[in-house]
Design a protein around this motif. Structure first.
Motif, mmCIF file in Angstrom:
data_model
loop_
_atom_site.group_PDB
_atom_site.id
_atom_site.type_symbol
_atom_site.label_atom_id
_atom_site.label_comp_id
_atom_site.label_asym_id
_atom_site.label_seq_id
_atom_site.Cartn_x
_atom_site.Cartn_y
_atom_site.Cartn_z
ATOM 1 N N ASN A 231 65.583 1.811 2.904
ATOM 2 C CA ASN A 231 64.484 2.372 3.683
ATOM 3 C C ASN A 231 64.786 2.526 5.162
ATOM 4 O OD1 ASN A 231 62.831 2.739 1.523
ATOM 5 N ND2 ASN A 231 61.761 0.796 1.764
ATOM 6 N N PHE A 232 65.537 1.568 5.704
ATOM 7 C CA PHE A 232 65.662 1.558 7.150
ATOM 8 C C PHE A 232 67.019 2.030 7.646
ATOM 9 C CE2 PHE A 232 62.700 -2.106 6.217
ATOM 10 C CZ PHE A 232 61.608 -1.278 6.216
ATOM 11 N N GLY A 233 67.979 2.134 6.740
ATOM 12 C CA GLY A 233 69.326 2.519 7.157
ATOM 13 C C GLY A 233 69.340 3.854 7.870
ATOM 14 N N GLU A 234 68.749 4.858 7.232
ATOM 15 C CA GLU A 234 68.849 6.210 7.769
ATOM 16 C C GLU A 234 68.114 6.386 9.100
ATOM 17 O OE1 GLU A 234 68.673 9.493 4.880
ATOM 18 O OE2 GLU A 234 67.427 10.493 6.373
ATOM 19 N N PRO A 235 66.853 5.968 9.177
ATOM 20 C CA PRO A 235 66.175 6.129 10.476
ATOM 21 C C PRO A 235 66.880 5.386 11.604
ATOM 22 C CG PRO A 235 64.761 4.974 8.870
ATOM 23 C CD PRO A 235 65.921 5.509 8.126
ATOM 24 N N LEU A 236 67.469 4.240 11.290
ATOM 25 C CA LEU A 236 68.167 3.506 12.348
ATOM 26 C C LEU A 236 69.400 4.269 12.818
ATOM 27 C CD1 LEU A 236 67.847 -0.192 11.207
ATOM 28 C CD2 LEU A 236 66.574 1.042 12.961
ATOM 29 N N LEU A 237 70.043 4.926 11.863
ATOM 30 C CA LEU A 237 71.207 5.734 12.207
ATOM 31 C C LEU A 237 70.822 6.833 13.194
ATOM 32 C CD1 LEU A 237 74.197 5.936 11.332
ATOM 33 C CD2 LEU A 237 73.482 7.710 9.735
ATOM 34 N N GLY B 134 69.990 8.605 19.786
ATOM 35 C CA GLY B 134 69.359 8.026 20.982
ATOM 36 C C GLY B 134 70.393 7.720 22.045
ATOM 37 N N TYR B 135 71.461 7.023 21.665
ATOM 38 C CA TYR B 135 72.469 6.682 22.659
ATOM 39 C C TYR B 135 73.361 7.868 22.984
ATOM 40 C CZ TYR B 135 71.077 1.873 22.800
ATOM 41 O OH TYR B 135 70.361 0.746 23.007
ATOM 42 N N GLY B 136 73.778 8.579 21.927
ATOM 43 C CA GLY B 136 74.671 9.721 22.152
ATOM 44 C C GLY B 136 74.011 10.795 22.991
ATOM 45 N N LEU B 137 72.909 11.349 22.496
ATOM 46 C CA LEU B 137 72.229 12.432 23.205
ATOM 47 C C LEU B 137 71.553 11.927 24.480
ATOM 48 C CD1 LEU B 137 70.487 14.650 20.497
ATOM 49 C CD2 LEU B 137 72.395 15.246 21.986
ATOM 50 N N GLY C 89 59.337 9.548 17.877
ATOM 51 C CA GLY C 89 59.421 10.575 16.834
ATOM 52 C C GLY C 89 59.920 9.998 15.523
ATOM 53 N N ILE C 90 60.933 9.141 15.614
ATOM 54 C CA ILE C 90 61.516 8.562 14.400
ATOM 55 C C ILE C 90 60.528 7.609 13.715
ATOM 56 C CG2 ILE C 90 63.388 7.116 13.499
ATOM 57 C CD1 ILE C 90 64.582 9.639 14.289
ATOM 58 N N ILE C 91 59.708 6.939 14.512
ATOM 59 C CA ILE C 91 58.686 6.078 13.897
ATOM 60 C C ILE C 91 57.803 6.933 12.986
ATOM 61 C CG2 ILE C 91 56.579 4.750 14.346
ATOM 62 C CD1 ILE C 91 57.945 3.664 16.864
ATOM 63 N N ALA C 92 57.359 8.079 13.503
ATOM 64 C CA ALA C 92 56.501 8.960 12.704
ATOM 65 C C ALA C 92 57.245 9.521 11.495
ATOM 66 C CB ALA C 92 55.968 10.100 13.578
ATOM 67 N N SER C 93 58.471 10.012 11.728
ATOM 68 C CA SER C 93 59.148 10.702 10.629
ATOM 69 C C SER C 93 59.617 9.726 9.553
ATOM 70 C CB SER C 93 60.324 11.522 11.156
ATOM 71 O OG SER C 93 61.331 10.663 11.630
ATOM 72 N N SER C 94 59.975 8.500 9.943
ATOM 73 C CA SER C 94 60.423 7.572 8.901
ATOM 74 C C SER C 94 59.234 7.086 8.075
ATOM 75 C CB SER C 94 61.208 6.409 9.503
ATOM 76 O OG SER C 94 60.341 5.579 10.220
ATOM 77 N N THR C 95 58.065 7.025 8.702
ATOM 78 C CA THR C 95 56.865 6.713 7.932
ATOM 79 C C THR C 95 56.631 7.808 6.891
ATOM 80 O OG1 THR C 95 55.927 5.745 9.924
ATOM 81 C CG2 THR C 95 54.406 6.167 8.103
ATOM 82 N N MET C 96 56.745 9.053 7.355
ATOM 83 C CA MET C 96 56.599 10.193 6.450
ATOM 84 C C MET C 96 57.600 10.113 5.304
ATOM 85 S SD MET C 96 57.362 14.235 7.228
ATOM 86 C CE MET C 96 59.112 14.087 7.607
ATOM 87 N N ASN C 97 58.860 9.902 5.649
ATOM 88 C CA ASN C 97 59.901 9.901 4.613
ATOM 89 C C ASN C 97 59.704 8.787 3.603
ATOM 90 O OD1 ASN C 97 61.790 12.032 4.828
ATOM 91 N ND2 ASN C 97 62.360 11.225 6.839
ATOM 92 N N ALA C 98 59.414 7.598 4.087
ATOM 93 C CA ALA C 98 59.265 6.466 3.170
ATOM 94 C C ALA C 98 58.088 6.716 2.222
ATOM 95 C CB ALA C 98 59.061 5.175 3.957
#
Ligand SMILES: Nc1ncnc2c1ncn2[C@@H]1O[C@H](COP(=O)(O)OP(=O)(O)OP(=O)(O)O)[C@@H](O)[C@H]1O
Ligand SMILES: [Mg+2]
Lengths: 258, 304
Positions: free
Chosen positions: A34-40, A46-49, A68-77
């Motif tokens: 669940n958390f691997g992808e959003p953390l990636l 986040g750091y690169g860009l 944004g990722i908080i919202a989208s990972s909620t959606m995905n999960a």
């Protein structure tokens, strides 16, 4: 088709509890999945860009992206659970059929499932939120509100996704839903850059879909800025949740009660 | 006492095909009621309508004097179901399956734990309580499904082919348990393809074919009503000629596969003839049973 309005009973919680008990057994792999992808996304982008971008909409890019990722990972999960997992219990595993030999009705089963899917969404919300907090991406005092808000976001996405589970002939069907529905929303809803940089037709279209509204509630909370148009955003999410549940119940009745 | 189930003109259509065609039956409290019928007769469909899992297309249905559909929740709270195909929860152990299923009825706590112990003893699965469902044999799965159907202490237990595909030991165990349930006052409704099972267990039977009820009554009544009391089965090739030769023994003669069934009020003349002629085919003399009734009423050709 039986279009009568759903009426669920407190027994729906037994359906939620069943899923919770199974999930507890498989906790380890579930967390990684669940958390691997959003953390990636969060760290990689986040750091690169973030190095090139610096600030976006008057906040550090890390904050912009994390919200944004908080919202989208909620959606995905939520969407993942409401398609693949709900389908598994509805069709190959026939868990719902077994449940229907008790006082449970389809209305209860779908209510319990939807709450469960939204709960899994909320777990994602909370996990990404905590990570964002730890890496200094959270500024707002009211930011913890995003966690309860995640439940509503989860409900908004699980209702519609359960409709897919109820009509799907097989697992393959869900890749269409993700490729044509979820992924475009992920890319175009202001998770990575502001929506107003899109052509106006697309902007308008995205306003009709729920993810933009989730982002516009979560981002100011995380960044410590005033939330604008909160009632509209909440209303859209609620409408998706209620409409999705209703339609999912109607479709599941058609599939299960033959 | 009012019947546990009362069905009037019960009908089910799938699109254009009518698979249950206006059947009437009533199941008295405390009885063991059997549904017999060839594949596709409409037995499972009828059961699904009784449980509210299949919308009825016509007719009227009452269980425990409550209307179905309408009182679906209240009715199902008082029923236990053993479906034709097992749908146990693969994510849980044997005991957990019972516990989770109890929760769907809103039941839990010490009372349910006590019942789980009792039920596992009842179906002889106590020593498998912690095993995953996936590791059980077909017979154990069936026994667990029966235990699950009893978790809510139901008044009516509905069993769709409870012993299909099981070995004789398990089948006898299940028969014993079903009789025990009946002694405890439960009403049983079961479907089966095993005529012996129907004869042993059921007080009353209906024979269904192509969505209609052809006959109903107790096994003994049905046998007496339709079949001569004595039967001789002759086995072998080229029985057509033999059948013609035996026509004058006063038997009703029916070929089926490589068997010749000879039905008679008394089989003596036939047996005398077979002995006198030194019949080259093996034969068996027996009393008429439900299988004979079933074959007579539903025909000897394949149905599907
Ligand atoms: N969902 C469905 N859609 C269309 N036809 C169906 C459906 N379910 C069952 N049927 C048809 O209804 C008829 C009755 O089926 P049913 O399963 O009730 O028979 P049955 O007596 O239980 O048979 P069996 O002994 O094989 O279990 C069959 O012809 C079957 O093909
Ligand atoms: Mg059947």
């Amino acid at each position: 088709m039986n279009w009568s309005l759903p009426r669920f009973s407190p027994l729906a919680l037994a359906v939620f509890r069943r899923n919770l008990l199974v999930w507890r057994k498989l906790l380890g792999p579930a967390v990684v999945m669940n958390f691997g992808e959003p953390l990636l996304y969060l760290f990689g982008l986040g750091y690169g860009l973030g190095l090139f971008i610096g600030e976006m909409q008057a906040m550090p890019y890390l904050t912009f992206l994390a919200s944004g990722i908080i919202a989208s990972s909620t959606m995905n999960a939520a969407a993942f659970e409401a398609t693949y997992s709900v389908f598994t219990r509805m069709v190959p595993q026939r868990t719902h059929e077994a449940m229907l030999a008790s006082p449970l009705e389809v209305d209860d089963i779908m209510a319990g499932e939807m709450l469960w899917c939204a709960f899994k969404g909320t777990l994602s919300t909370a996990a990404i939120f905590i990570v964002a907090l730890l890496v200094g991406g959270v500024q707002g005092d009211w930011a913890p509100l995003v966690v309860p808000l995640g439940l509503l976001v989860g409900l908004a996405f699980s209702g519609v996704a359960m409709c897919m589970a109820a009509v799907s002939p097989s697992y393959d069907f869900f890749s269409y839903y993700f490729t044509l529905g979820i992924t475009p929303m992920f890319v175009l809803s202001g998770v990575f850059y502001p929506v107003d940089s899109l052509p106006s037709v697309l902007q308008w279209l995205m306003q009709l879909l729920p993810l933009v509204h989730a982002v516009e509630l979560i981002r100011p909370l995380v960044a410590g800025l005033p939330v604008e148009g909160a009632w509209l955003h909440l209303a859209v999410l609620l409408l998706y949740a209620l409409g999705g549940y209703y339609l999912a119940v109607v479709l599941a009745r058609r599939r299960l009660l033959v | 006492m009012s019947p546990v189930i009362q069905a009037r003109a019960l009908t089910k259509r799938f699109g254009d095909s009518e698979v249950v065609r206006g059947i009437d039956f009533s199941i008295p409290r405390g009885s063991c009621f059997g549904f017999l019928g060839p594949n596709g007769a409409g037995k499972t469909t009828t059961i699904r309508m009784l449980l509210g899992l299949s919308p009825i297309s016509g007719g009227e249905l009452r269980l425990f004097d409550l209307p179905m559909p309408g009182a679906g929740r209240a009715i199902r709270a008082r029923i236990g179901v053993v479906p034709q195909m097992d749908n146990l929860d693969p994510d849980f152990s044997v005991a957990e399956n019972l516990r989770i299923f109890a929760s769907y009825f809103g039941l839990g706590g010490a009372e349910v734990e006590r019942r789980i112990g009792e039920l596992l003893d009842f179906v002889e699965l106590r020593d498998r309580a912690a095993r995953k469902v996936g590791s059980l044999s077909g017979g154990m799965l069936r026994r667990l499904t029966i235990a699950r159907a009893l978790i809510n202490d139901p008044e009516l237990v509905v069993l769709d082919e409870p012993t299909t595909g099981l070995d004789p030991q398990v089948r006898h165990l299940i028969w014993g348990r079903l009789r025990e349930l009946q002694r405890r006052g439960k009403t049983l409704l079961l479907t089966t393809h095993y005529m012996e099972e129907a004869e042993r267990l059921c007080d009353r039977l209906v024979i269904m074919d192509q969505g209609r009820i052809l006959e109903q009554g107790s096994p003994a009544e049905l046998i007496a009503r339709h079949i001569e009391p004595e039967v001789v089965e002759i086995r072998g090739d080229g029985l057509d000629a033999l059948g013609r030769q035996l026509a004058d023994t006063g038997c009703r003669i029916e070929p089926l596969g490589d068997l010749l069934y000879c039905y008679a009020e008394s089989a003596r003349p036939l047996l005398d003839r077979l002995e006198a002629d030194g019949c080259p085919h093996p034969y068996l003399h027996r009393r008429a049973n439900m299988e004979d009734v079933f074959l007579k009423l539903t025909g000897r050709e394949l149905h599907e």
